[in-house]
Design an enzyme around this catalytic site. Structure first.
Site, PDB file in Angstrom:
ATOM      1  N   HIS A 159       0.834  -1.203   0.000  1.00 45.53           N
ATOM      2  CA  HIS A 159       0.000   0.000   0.000  1.00 45.53           C
ATOM      3  C   HIS A 159       0.869   1.253   0.000  1.00 45.53           C
ATOM      4  O   HIS A 159       2.065   1.201   0.297  1.00 45.53           O
ATOM      5  CB  HIS A 159      -0.914   0.032   1.230  1.00 45.53           C
ATOM      6  CG  HIS A 159      -2.114  -0.873   1.111  1.00 45.53           C
ATOM      7  ND1 HIS A 159      -2.080  -2.188   1.475  1.00 45.53           N
ATOM      8  CD2 HIS A 159      -3.380  -0.639   0.655  1.00 45.53           C
ATOM      9  CE1 HIS A 159      -3.274  -2.736   1.252  1.00 45.53           C
ATOM     10  NE2 HIS A 159      -4.075  -1.816   0.753  1.00 45.53           N
ATOM     11  N   LYS A 163      -0.564   5.126   4.400  1.00 48.17           N
ATOM     12  CA  LYS A 163      -1.503   4.244   5.112  1.00 48.17           C
ATOM     13  C   LYS A 163      -1.104   4.137   6.585  1.00 48.17           C
ATOM     14  O   LYS A 163       0.066   3.923   6.907  1.00 48.17           O
ATOM     15  CB  LYS A 163      -1.537   2.859   4.451  1.00 48.17           C
ATOM     16  CG  LYS A 163      -2.576   1.937   5.085  1.00 48.17           C
ATOM     17  CD  LYS A 163      -2.913   0.756   4.191  1.00 48.17           C
ATOM     18  CE  LYS A 163      -3.885  -0.208   4.856  1.00 48.17           C
ATOM     19  NZ  LYS A 163      -5.165   0.430   5.230  1.00 48.17           N
TER      20      LYS A 163
HETATM   21  N1  LIG Z   1     -12.905  -0.915   2.661  1.00 52.04           N
HETATM   22  C1  LIG Z   1     -12.299  -0.419   1.572  1.00 52.04           C
HETATM   23  O1  LIG Z   1     -12.619  -0.768   0.421  1.00 52.04           O
HETATM   24  C2  LIG Z   1     -11.211   0.592   1.745  1.00 52.04           C
HETATM   25  C3  LIG Z   1     -10.922   1.052   2.995  1.00 52.04           C
HETATM   26  N2  LIG Z   1     -10.019   2.057   3.151  1.00 52.04           N
HETATM   27  C4  LIG Z   1      -9.867   2.566   4.505  1.00 52.04           C
HETATM   28  O2  LIG Z   1     -10.539   3.821   4.566  1.00 52.04           O
HETATM   29  C5  LIG Z   1      -9.907   4.649   5.546  1.00 52.04           C
HETATM   30  C6  LIG Z   1      -9.589   6.001   4.940  1.00 52.04           C
HETATM   31  O3  LIG Z   1      -8.599   5.857   3.953  1.00 52.04           O
HETATM   32  P1  LIG Z   1      -8.029   7.135   3.164  1.00 52.04           P
HETATM   33  O4  LIG Z   1      -9.124   7.852   2.472  1.00 52.04           O
HETATM   34  O5  LIG Z   1      -6.875   6.662   2.368  1.00 52.04           O
HETATM   35  O6  LIG Z   1      -7.490   8.023   4.379  1.00 52.04           O
HETATM   36  P2  LIG Z   1      -7.330   9.610   4.469  1.00 52.04           P
HETATM   37  O7  LIG Z   1      -6.467   9.862   5.656  1.00 52.04           O
HETATM   38  O8  LIG Z   1      -6.944  10.172   3.153  1.00 52.04           O
HETATM   39  O9  LIG Z   1      -8.821  10.107   4.780  1.00 52.04           O
HETATM   40  C7  LIG Z   1      -9.445  10.007   6.011  1.00 52.04           C
HETATM   41  C8  LIG Z   1     -10.329  11.226   6.179  1.00 52.04           C
HETATM   42  O10 LIG Z   1     -11.074  11.062   7.389  1.00 52.04           O
HETATM   43  C9  LIG Z   1     -11.062  12.308   8.039  1.00 52.04           C
HETATM   44  N3  LIG Z   1     -11.349  12.183   9.461  1.00 52.04           N
HETATM   45  C10 LIG Z   1     -10.480  12.058  10.500  1.00 52.04           C
HETATM   46  N4  LIG Z   1     -11.157  12.042  11.669  1.00 52.04           N
HETATM   47  C11 LIG Z   1     -12.469  12.162  11.348  1.00 52.04           C
HETATM   48  C12 LIG Z   1     -13.652  12.248  12.137  1.00 52.04           C
HETATM   49  N5  LIG Z   1     -13.617  12.207  13.466  1.00 52.04           N
HETATM   50  N6  LIG Z   1     -14.832  12.356  11.485  1.00 52.04           N
HETATM   51  C13 LIG Z   1     -14.891  12.421  10.138  1.00 52.04           C
HETATM   52  N7  LIG Z   1     -13.796  12.379   9.343  1.00 52.04           N
HETATM   53  C14 LIG Z   1     -12.606  12.240   9.958  1.00 52.04           C
HETATM   54  C15 LIG Z   1      -9.681  12.881   7.766  1.00 52.04           C
HETATM   55  O11 LIG Z   1      -9.636  14.283   8.010  1.00 52.04           O
HETATM   56  C16 LIG Z   1      -9.526  12.519   6.301  1.00 52.04           C
HETATM   57  O12 LIG Z   1     -10.070  13.515   5.469  1.00 52.04           O
HETATM   58  C17 LIG Z   1      -8.688   3.864   6.030  1.00 52.04           C
HETATM   59  O13 LIG Z   1      -9.032   3.188   7.219  1.00 52.04           O
HETATM   60  C18 LIG Z   1      -8.452   2.853   4.909  1.00 52.04           C
HETATM   61  O14 LIG Z   1      -7.782   1.704   5.327  1.00 52.04           O
HETATM   62  C19 LIG Z   1      -9.359   2.617   2.107  1.00 52.04           C
HETATM   63  C20 LIG Z   1      -9.591   2.174   0.849  1.00 52.04           C
HETATM   64  C21 LIG Z   1     -10.510   1.096   0.557  1.00 52.04           C
HETATM   65  O1  LIG Z   2      -5.726   2.295   3.089  1.00 51.56           O
HETATM   66  C1  LIG Z   2      -5.945   1.883   1.924  1.00 51.56           C
HETATM   67  O2  LIG Z   2      -5.569   2.510   0.925  1.00 51.56           O
HETATM   68  C2  LIG Z   2      -6.686   0.630   1.767  1.00 51.56           C
HETATM   69  N1  LIG Z   2      -7.149   0.064   2.844  1.00 51.56           N
HETATM   70  C3  LIG Z   2      -7.964  -1.097   2.895  1.00 51.56           C
HETATM   71  C4  LIG Z   2      -7.366  -2.154   3.778  1.00 51.56           C
HETATM   72  O3  LIG Z   2      -6.740  -1.821   4.795  1.00 51.56           O
HETATM   73  O4  LIG Z   2      -7.560  -3.342   3.493  1.00 51.56           O
HETATM   74  C5  LIG Z   2      -8.419  -1.577   1.547  1.00 51.56           C
HETATM   75  C6  LIG Z   2      -7.528  -1.271   0.390  1.00 51.56           C
HETATM   76  O5  LIG Z   2      -6.580  -2.281   0.261  1.00 51.56           O
HETATM   77  C7  LIG Z   2      -6.927   0.110   0.408  1.00 51.56           C
END
Ligand SMILES: NC(=O)C1=CN([C@@H]2O[C@H](COP(=O)(O)OP(=O)(O)OC[C@H]3O[C@@H](n4cnc5c(N)ncnc54)[C@H](O)[C@@H]3O)[C@@H](O)[C@H]2O)C=CC1
Ligand SMILES: O=C(O)C1=N[C@H](C(=O)O)C[C@H](O)C1
Length: 268
Positions: A159, A163
């Site tokens: 990743h 992350k």
């Molecule tokens: N299930 C899936 O398909 C996927 C899951 N993820 C997960 O999604 C999460 C976010 O990933 P990214 O967008 O890359 O992170 P990022 O750090 O770019 O975005 C997170 C956002 O949440 C905001 N945030 C922080 N505290 C908050 C609060 N109390 N209330 C509302 N918003 C708040 C931050 O300010 C930021 O804008 C991670 O846990 C990641 O692992 C990421 C990609 C795919």
């Molecule tokens: O943080 C990410 O970017 C992603 N997080 C998810 C995970 O922790 O599995 C899903 C995806 O792989 C991208």
């Protein structure tokens, strides 16, 4: 034609949140109801569509869902951010698609408790390819469970450098899928020193962090003489974003419960 699905995005200013905002705006059957981010976000007050680079949405990034008229919530934020929007969903009886990873056991329990009163789609990955790879992994684990000489399972995830959690939620889910079929109870997070010969009772997990990689997972079944590798590689974040929108749409009108992306995709 039915009314567009009104979606609120939590973590809307983040890498994923921006892609979800873009996906909702491009979806003729959906509309952006609210765009939420943390109280300390420098993006509060900005237009969510402009921030996502897809034109003005007419929805400003704000701290709370307030009284916004909404049918479902999509959360890509942080564990604390999820806890806070989850309680709003329970209060307002709103379905939620939970994407945030890196939750503690007690936070996972809180998600389970919420699912007693609202529909929750809980998926470490909303990508179609990843969820199909999970089915293939279960099949491989079953087929190789009794293979002569045994099969060593190693999971490698790659990743982006930003992350925050490791290993990825998806890698952990792959490990649980294998464990539930093959029975290895020990998750070995990397190796160093002289750990000695590898026992069959462990699953190795390895988290690589590099550049702007949007997510890759490889599941290796290593045998004596050959290796089976199941690999899935993301190229853009839109597979996750579009999957989460499909999950939110699927959840509306369902009874309360904890659902998986395999159910949304009809893989179960
Ligand atoms: N299930 C899936 O398909 C996927 C899951 N993820 C997960 O999604 C999460 C976010 O990933 P990214 O967008 O890359 O992170 P990022 O750090 O770019 O975005 C997170 C956002 O949440 C905001 N945030 C922080 N505290 C908050 C609060 N109390 N209330 C509302 N918003 C708040 C931050 O300010 C930021 O804008 C991670 O846990 C990641 O692992 C990421 C990609 C795919
Ligand atoms: O943080 C990410 O970017 C992603 N997080 C998810 C995970 O922790 O599995 C899903 C995806 O792989 C991208």
């Amino acid at each position: 034609m039915s009314a567009p699905l009104r979606i609120a995005v939590n973590g809307a200013a983040g890498r994923m949140g921006r892609r979800v905002v873009a996906g909702v705006m491009a979806d003729e059957g959906a509309t952006l109801a609210a765009a939420l981010d943390s109280a300390g976000s420098p993006h509060l007050g900005l237009d969510a569509g402009d921030l996502a680079g897809v034109g003005t949405a007419g929805v400003l990034i704000s701290q709370s869902i307030g009284a916004a008229k909404c049918d479902a919530v999509i959360d890509f934020s942080t564990p604390d951010g999820l806890m806070s929007v989850l309680s709003s969903c329970v209060k307002r009886d709103l379905p939620i698609a939970v994407a945030t990873t890196g939750l503690s056991e007690s936070q996972i329990d809180a998600v389970r408790t919420a699912a007693e009163t609202i529909p929750v789609v809980f998926a470490p990955s909303f990508s179609t390819a990843v969820n199909v790879a999970m089915r293939l992994t279960a099949l491989a684990a079953q087929a190789l469970k009794e293979t002569p000489g045994g099969a060593d399972v190693e999971i490698i995830e790659r990743h982006h450098r930003f992350k925050e959690d490791a290993p990825s939620g998806t890698a952990l889910r792959f490990a649980e899928i294998v464990r539930d079929v093959m029975g290895q109870e020990d998750f070995a997070h990397g190796r160093e020193g002289r750990p000695g010969a590898r026992p069959h009772s462990e699953i190795g997990l390895h988290a690589v962090r590099e550049g702007d990689n949007v997510g890759e997972h490889s599941i290796l079944f290593g045998m004596l003489g050959e290796t089976l590798e199941i690999a899935v590689r993301g190229r853009t974040r839109d597979s996750y974003a579009n999957g989460s929108i499909a999950a939110a749409r699927w959840a509306v009108g369902r009874p309360p419960g904890m659902y998986g992306m395999d159910e949304v995709l009809g893989l179960k």
